[in-house]
Design a protein around this motif. Structure first.
Motif, PDB file in Angstrom:
ATOM      1  N   ARG A   5      -5.229  41.964  35.178  1.00  0.00           N
ATOM      2  CA  ARG A   5      -6.547  41.436  34.847  1.00  0.00           C
ATOM      3  C   ARG A   5      -6.756  40.195  35.685  1.00  0.00           C
ATOM      4  NH1 ARG A   5      -9.055  44.345  31.315  1.00  0.00           N
ATOM      5  NH2 ARG A   5     -10.640  42.853  30.734  1.00  0.00           N
ATOM      6  N   ASP A  44     -11.409  38.114  33.129  1.00  0.00           N
ATOM      7  CA  ASP A  44     -11.420  39.103  32.040  1.00  0.00           C
ATOM      8  C   ASP A  44     -11.755  40.495  32.547  1.00  0.00           C
ATOM      9  OD1 ASP A  44     -14.030  38.539  32.704  1.00  0.00           O
ATOM     10  OD2 ASP A  44     -14.765  38.491  30.648  1.00  0.00           O
ATOM     11  N   ARG A  45     -11.507  40.735  33.833  1.00  0.00           N
ATOM     12  CA  ARG A  45     -11.862  42.007  34.452  1.00  0.00           C
ATOM     13  C   ARG A  45     -10.635  42.846  34.794  1.00  0.00           C
ATOM     14  NH1 ARG A  45     -16.622  42.169  32.669  1.00  0.00           N
ATOM     15  NH2 ARG A  45     -17.915  40.454  33.307  1.00  0.00           N
ATOM     16  N   ARG A  85     -13.738  34.510  39.630  1.00  0.00           N
ATOM     17  CA  ARG A  85     -14.543  34.843  38.454  1.00  0.00           C
ATOM     18  C   ARG A  85     -15.796  35.550  38.943  1.00  0.00           C
ATOM     19  NH1 ARG A  85     -10.389  33.743  36.938  1.00  0.00           N
ATOM     20  NH2 ARG A  85      -9.710  32.280  35.374  1.00  0.00           N
TER      21      ARG A  85
END
Length: 107
Positions: free
Chosen positions: A44, A47-48, A105
């Motif tokens: 990850r 949060d991906r 991000r």
């Protein structure tokens, strides 16, 4: 070092299957043969979902290069983060590259 995004405007509300991330990784490495897979694993970034892959390959000139590829997907884009360097210089650049990956991000 390379950072690239492809966005198609469609929103996807589910995480990318591992097979999709692996296919995108193979597409990035087209033309580099032969390739030796050293490591590959799901991770990850932020949060991906992401797929991290480490390869050794031969450049068209025949020299050994190492590539670390991170493919990250969010709802509407795929992000590619790539470090490529001659095998003898790869470790010299990896810490800086991992800093880029850790700070990534999506909007």
């Amino acid at each position: 070092m390379l950072a690239h995004a492809t966005c198609d405007g469609r929103r996807v509300d589910h995480p990318a299957p591992a097979e999709d991330l692996a296919r995108r990784t193979r597409e990035l490495l087209a033309g580099l043969t032969p390739r030796l897979l050293i490591e590959q694993g799901l991770a990850r970034v932020g949060d991906r979902p992401a797929l991290r892959t480490l390869f050794e390959a031969r450049s068209p000139a025949g020299s050994s290069v190492w590539l670390e590829v991170w493919v990250i997907e969010d709802q509407s884009c795929v992000y590619d983060l790539v470090l490529g360097a001659p095998s003898g210089a790869f470790a010299d650049h990896r810490a800086e590259f991992l800093g880029l990956v850790e700070s990534f991000r999506s909007p």
